[in-house]
Scaffold this motif. Structure first.
Motif, PDB file in Angstrom:
ATOM      1  N   SER A  47       0.834  -1.214   0.000  1.00 13.40           N
ATOM      2  CA  SER A  47       0.000   0.000   0.000  1.00 13.40           C
ATOM      3  C   SER A  47       0.863   1.256   0.000  1.00 13.40           C
ATOM      4  O   SER A  47       0.552   2.241  -0.686  1.00 13.40           O
ATOM      5  CB  SER A  47      -0.923   0.013   1.218  1.00 13.40           C
ATOM      6  OG  SER A  47      -1.841  -1.049   1.130  1.00 13.40           O
ATOM      7  N   ASP A 164      -6.004  -1.078  -4.677  1.00 12.60           N
ATOM      8  CA  ASP A 164      -5.446  -1.703  -3.479  1.00 12.60           C
ATOM      9  C   ASP A 164      -6.461  -2.675  -2.884  1.00 12.60           C
ATOM     10  O   ASP A 164      -7.384  -2.259  -2.179  1.00 12.60           O
ATOM     11  CB  ASP A 164      -5.055  -0.623  -2.470  1.00 12.60           C
ATOM     12  CG  ASP A 164      -4.091  -1.145  -1.418  1.00 12.60           C
ATOM     13  OD1 ASP A 164      -3.951  -2.382  -1.289  1.00 12.60           O
ATOM     14  OD2 ASP A 164      -3.477  -0.314  -0.716  1.00 12.60           O
ATOM     15  N   GLU A 165      -6.306  -3.941  -3.190  1.00 12.28           N
ATOM     16  CA  GLU A 165      -7.251  -4.984  -2.782  1.00 12.28           C
ATOM     17  C   GLU A 165      -8.689  -4.546  -3.034  1.00 12.28           C
ATOM     18  O   GLU A 165      -9.541  -4.585  -2.135  1.00 12.28           O
ATOM     19  CB  GLU A 165      -7.037  -5.354  -1.312  1.00 12.28           C
ATOM     20  CG  GLU A 165      -5.592  -5.761  -1.053  1.00 12.28           C
ATOM     21  CD  GLU A 165      -5.388  -6.490   0.263  1.00 12.28           C
ATOM     22  OE1 GLU A 165      -6.306  -7.207   0.686  1.00 12.28           O
ATOM     23  OE2 GLU A 165      -4.310  -6.350   0.845  1.00 12.28           O
TER      24      GLU A 165
HETATM   25 MG   LIG Z   1      -2.070  -2.762   2.211  1.00 13.48          MG
END
Ligand SMILES: [Mg+2]
Ligand SMILES: Nc1ncnc2c1ncn2[C@@H]1O[C@H](COP(=O)(O)OP(=O)(O)O)[C@@H](O)[C@H]1O
Length: 257
Positions: A47, A164-165
C-alpha cells in the motif's frame, strides 16, 4: 473514449515510518498499458508503494516518474485526476447519491459541463443500471458499491489505475465477475493498472506481470507463466505453491472426464 495509460518508472524509492522501513529501495519499470499485480504478505509495503505514486505518501528517497513527469513536479490535485485510486471498503459518502459519489472528482475539479452524461456513461462502463444514479450507497450491495468505486476512480479519465485490494472484501463469485469485467475495462480503455491482491489465483489470472513484495523489497518479478512453472525464488515459491497445486488438481480432474 480510449485513453492511453502511462509508463511508470521508480528509481530507488524508499519510505520509513519511524524505525520501520516500509519500502526499501525499490526500482521498477512498468510498461504503458500493462496490468501489474503486486502480491505479498500483510505489512510488506504494497500500500505504501502505491500511495507514493499518487502522493498520498511522500517517499523519503528516490524518484517516481509517471509518463514523462516526475510526480513531485506535478500538483497533487492534478496528479490525482490523472490517477484513479480504488481501495477495499471504498468509502462512498453515505449521505450522497450514487451520481454525486461518482462525480465528486469532477465536482472538485470544477468540471460541470456534461456531468449527467458522464455519470450515465460511467454507470454503463461498470455495468450498473442507470436507475442506481439516484440511490444512496446503503441501498447497494457490496459488489455494486465497489463498481461505483471503480466508476468514481474513472470519472476524470485517468490513464493509470491504482487498485489496493479493490475486491478483497467481496464474496468469491462477485469478486470473480468484477475481476473479469475490470480486466476487460482495462483493455478497452488502454489503461495502465497496478493491482494489489492477496489472492494469487486472481493475480495469475489478471496480470501480465506479478511482483512479489517482502519486507519493503520486490523479491520476485515474473510473468504468470514463469511464476507457475519457473524458478522464482523461495518467497515467491511459498506464495505460489497453493494456487499452483490447485491449478494442477483442476487440470487433472478435467483430464478424467
Ligand atoms: Mg495494504
Ligand atoms: N501511516 C503509517 N504509520 C506508521 N507505520 C505505517 C503506516 N503505514 C504503513 N506503516 C507500516 O509500514 C509497513 C508497510 O505497510 P503497508 O504499506 O501498509 O503494507 P501492506 O500494504 O503490504 O500490508 C508496515 O510495517 C506498516 O505497519
Amino acid at each position: 473514449m480510449p485513453v492511453s495509460g502511462p509508463s511508470i518508472r521508480l528509481k530507488n524509492i524508499s519510505r520509513h515510518y519511524g524505525n520501520v522501513c516500509a519500502v526499501d529501495g525499490v526500482s521498477l519499470d512498468i510498461a504503458a498499458g500493462s496490468m501489474v499485480a503486486l502480491v505479498g504478505l500483510s505489512g510488506s509495503g504494497k500500500s505504501t508503494l502505491l500511495k507514493m505514486m499518487n502522493r498520498l505518501v511522500e517517499p523519503d528517497g528516490g524518484e517516481i516518474i509517471i509518463g514523462a513527469d516526475p510526480v513531485d513536479s506535478v500538483d497533487p490535485h492534478i496528479l490525482r485526476r490523472r490517477i484513479g485510486y480504488v481501495f477495499q471498503n471504498i468509502g462512498l459518502f453515505p449521505h450522497m447519491t450514487i451520481a454525486r459519489n461518482i462525480a465528486i472528482g469532477l465536482e472538485l475539479a470544477g468540471e460541470t459541463e456534461g456531468r449527467r452524461e458522464r455519470i450515465a456513461e460511467l454507470l454503463e462502463l461498470v455495468e450498473l443500471p442507470q436507475e442506481m444514479a439516484s440511490r444512496m450507497p446503503d441501498q447497494l450491495s457490496g459488489g455494486q458499491q465497489q463498481r461505483v468505486g471503480v466508476a468514481r476512480a474513472l470519472a476524470t479519465r485517468p490513464g493509470l489505475m491504482l487498485m489496493d485490494e479493490p475486491f478483497g472484501a467481496l464474496d468469491p463469485v462477485t469478486r470473480d465477475s468484477l475481476t473479469d469485467q475490470y480486466k476487460a475495462l482495462h483493455q478497452r480503455l488502454g489503461l495502465t493498472t497496478i493491482i494489489v491482491t492477496h489472492d494469487m489465483a486472481e493475480a495469475l489470472y489478471l496480470a501480465d506481470r506479478i511482483l512479489v513484495m517482502e519486507a519493503g523489497r520486490i523479491r520476485a518479478d515474473a510473468t504468470p507463466a514463469e511464476l507457475v512453472s519457473g524458478n522464482v525464488g523461495e518467497e515467491a515459491e511459498a506464495l505460489v505453491a497453493i494456487p499452483r497445486a490447485q491449478a494442477a488438481h483442476l487440470i487433472a480432474l478435467g483430464n478424467k472426464s
